[in-house]
Design a protein around this motif. Structure first.
Motif, short mmCIF file in Angstrom:
data_model
loop_
_atom_site.label_atom_id
_atom_site.label_comp_id
_atom_site.label_asym_id
_atom_site.label_seq_id
_atom_site.Cartn_x
_atom_site.Cartn_y
_atom_site.Cartn_z
N GLN A 148 3.83 0.92 -5.23
CA GLN A 148 2.79 0.37 -6.10
C GLN A 148 3.31 -0.85 -6.86
N THR B 12 6.45 6.32 -3.94
CA THR B 12 5.08 5.83 -4.04
C THR B 12 4.92 4.89 -5.23
N GLN B 13 5.60 5.17 -6.32
CA GLN B 13 5.54 4.27 -7.47
C GLN B 13 6.22 2.94 -7.18
N ASP C 67 -4.99 7.85 -2.78
CA ASP C 67 -5.82 8.95 -3.26
C ASP C 67 -5.43 10.25 -2.58
N ARG D 124 -1.62 -0.26 -3.03
CA ARG D 124 -2.56 0.46 -3.88
C ARG D 124 -2.14 1.93 -3.97
N ARG D 125 -2.52 2.55 -5.04
CA ARG D 125 -2.21 3.96 -5.26
C ARG D 125 -2.99 4.80 -4.26
#
Length: 168
Positions: free
Chosen positions: A61, A57-58, A69, A66-67
Motif C-alpha cells: 500500500q 500488504t501495508q 478487500d 490499493r488495499r
C-alpha cells in the motif's frame, strides 16, 4: 488457545526479508512467562504468518497498491479455520479459502491444460475456481491494534538485536 498470553514469535531464522530487509535479524520469542505453554508457542507461530502478511500488504500500500478487500489463501495452513479467521481479523479483509487447497499443483495442471487445449484461455481456467469458505473480520479494533503493537515491538527487538558473534 483462547488467547495469545502476550507471546510473540518473529521467525527471522535467516534474517528478515520484505519489508524489513535485515539479513542480520535473528528469530525471537518474547512474552514468555512461567504459565506460557507449548500451545502458546504454536499459536504465536501461526500468528506470525498473519502479522508478516500484514507487514507485506501495508508495504504494498505504501508503494501505491490499493488495499485489498479480500485475500485468497491456499496450502496446508489454509485448512486451519482459526488461522484463516485470525488472518481476516489482522488484515481487516475477507479471507477466501478455495475448495482445492493445493493450488500450486492445480496451477501446473491449468498450464498443461491450456497447452493441450483443455481450456481455451486463462479466463476459462480461472472460471473453475470455487470458494469453500469465507472468513470476515470480526475482531474489535482495540484488540487488533494491541496485537499489532505487540508484533511491531517484537519485530523491532529483532531488528535492533546485537550482531551475532562469529562462529568457528
Amino acid at each position: 488457545m483462547p488467547d495469545d498470553h502476550g507471546v510473540y514469535m518473529v521467525p527471522a531464522f535467516v534474517g528478515l526479508g520484505a519489508p524489513h530487509w535485515e539479513p542480520n535479524a535473528r528469530g525471537l520469542i518474547c512474552g514468555l512467562t512461567l504459565d506460557a505453554s507449548g500451545a502458546h508457542l504454536a499459536r504465536a507461530a501461526l500468528e506470525s504468518v498473519a502479522f508478516q502478511t500484514l507487514d507485506l500488504t501495508q508495504a504494498m500500500q505504501r508503494d501505491g497498491a490499493r488495499r485489498a478487500d479480500a485475500i485468497r489463501v491456499d496450502g496446508g495452513m489454509a485448512a486451519n479455520d482459526w488461522f484463516c479467521q485470525f488472518l481476516a481479523d489482522v488484515l481487516e479483509a475477507r479471507v477466501e479459502r478455495p475448495v482445492e487447497l493445493e493450488t500450486t499443483a492445480l496451477g501446473a495442471a491449468f498450464l498443461a491444460g491450456l497447452a493441450t487445449g483443455v481450456w481455451s484461455d486463462l479466463a476459462a481456467a480461472a472460471g473453475t475456481y470455487a470458494t469453500a469458505a469465507v472468513f470476515a473480520p470480526k475482531m474489535p479494533a482495540a484488540r487488533r491494534a494491541a496485537l499489532i503493537a505487540g508484533w511491531r515491538d517484537a519485530v523491532s527487538r529483532t531488528l535492533h538485536a546485537p550482531p551475532a558473534p562469529d562462529r568457528l
